[in-house]
Design an enzyme around this catalytic site. Sequence first.
Site, PDB file in Angstrom:
ATOM      1  N   SER A 107       0.786  -1.190   0.097  1.00  0.00           N
ATOM      2  CA  SER A 107      -0.086   0.077   0.225  1.00  0.00           C
ATOM      3  C   SER A 107       0.704   1.251   0.152  1.00  0.00           C
ATOM      4  O   SER A 107       2.105   1.205   0.315  1.00  0.00           O
ATOM      5  CB  SER A 107      -1.018   0.068   1.076  1.00  0.00           C
ATOM      6  N   SER A 108       0.175   2.295  -0.219  1.00  0.00           N
ATOM      7  CA  SER A 108       0.793   3.719  -0.042  1.00  0.00           C
ATOM      8  C   SER A 108       0.136   4.115   1.349  1.00  0.00           C
ATOM      9  O   SER A 108      -1.230   4.351   1.510  1.00  0.00           O
ATOM     10  CB  SER A 108       0.543   4.513  -1.109  1.00  0.00           C
TER      11      SER A 108
END
Length: 358
Positions: free
Chosen positions: A71-72
């Site tokens: 993820s970011s």
Amino acid sequence: MTDWNALLKAVPRHEFIPETVWIVEPGGGTIFKPLRRDDDPEAWRALCESDAAIITQVDDGAEEGNFPTSSSSGLQIMAPMLAALDPQDGMKILEIGTGTGYNAAVLATRLGPANVVSVEMDAMIADRARKALAEAGHPIEVITGDGTAGHPPRAPYDGVIATAAVKYVPYSWVEQTKPGGRIVLPLATEWDGGRGALLTLVVREDGTAEGRCGMGTSFMCLRSQRRLPIPPEDWDDDYDETWATVLPREPFDDDWSAEFAIGLALPGVRWALGWEDDDTRTFDLYHHETGSWAYCLPGETRHRIRQYGPRRLWDDLQTAHTHWLHHDRPARDRYGLTVTPQAQHAWLDHPQNIIHTV
């Protein structure tokens, strides 16, 4: 002092987000569906420009799945982590978990790309981040490899920041950090998966590191430290059966402080909900290393307890829960960790008050 919120906004996040991300529709449970830039560019761009975490991979690269694997991170946790690291001009930073490359780009904007080294275990993710960083003007050295080993060729570092949850701090990070340098990471436990607390360690001259926990965090774990699967249920073992009159509910009822405390006191122990044939809920504990398990069937005034294996997990849970209550239900910021070459010690309030050693 660096204004990390402003710096995060100054680095265009969308330049690092892949064309396909993963979202959960309202009421969709935990099944993720793809959001493709080509299909809905406005929704994709709005997500990139938000402060929210963005799921960029599920099930280690599968076309569909319900287990986020990259993820970011949300900006609301990135800023406090970077502030805790507090890198200054000329410092060299090791990042564990490149992900999209966005966090590394923010560090490079502050320090220059030559002073940032990033390690990513997933080759496909590393390749994409390397390309995105270069195209954005941040030719950072991105290493494809196991982040638990750090990156000795560029050591020593002035600081280390991990963007994945850590249950056991690799001593290599301490070894590769200069005395006085900081190691910032989300500390988690087997009990509560990736949920835990932000930990800032300071490396000392004697080769140890020590620090206190802070705000709550929720991250995916390092791949080598992912939560262990629940073993097949086999209640036909030669278990011991007892009865209890007290049920420690907080560790099972989404009380983050209780979960964190129990997880630190019982490393390697996880829990899961079980169900009887009449849909009665049970609480099940597992310890993979010893093969021990415990089972609690709640009743109105008495609770049936079954335990198997060399560890009496329900007894351990009751002891840890009593300790938590006795110390006025301590929040996460009252806990800390000391890391030595031989072990890591979790403590409450001060380093001499050790609650468990791994």
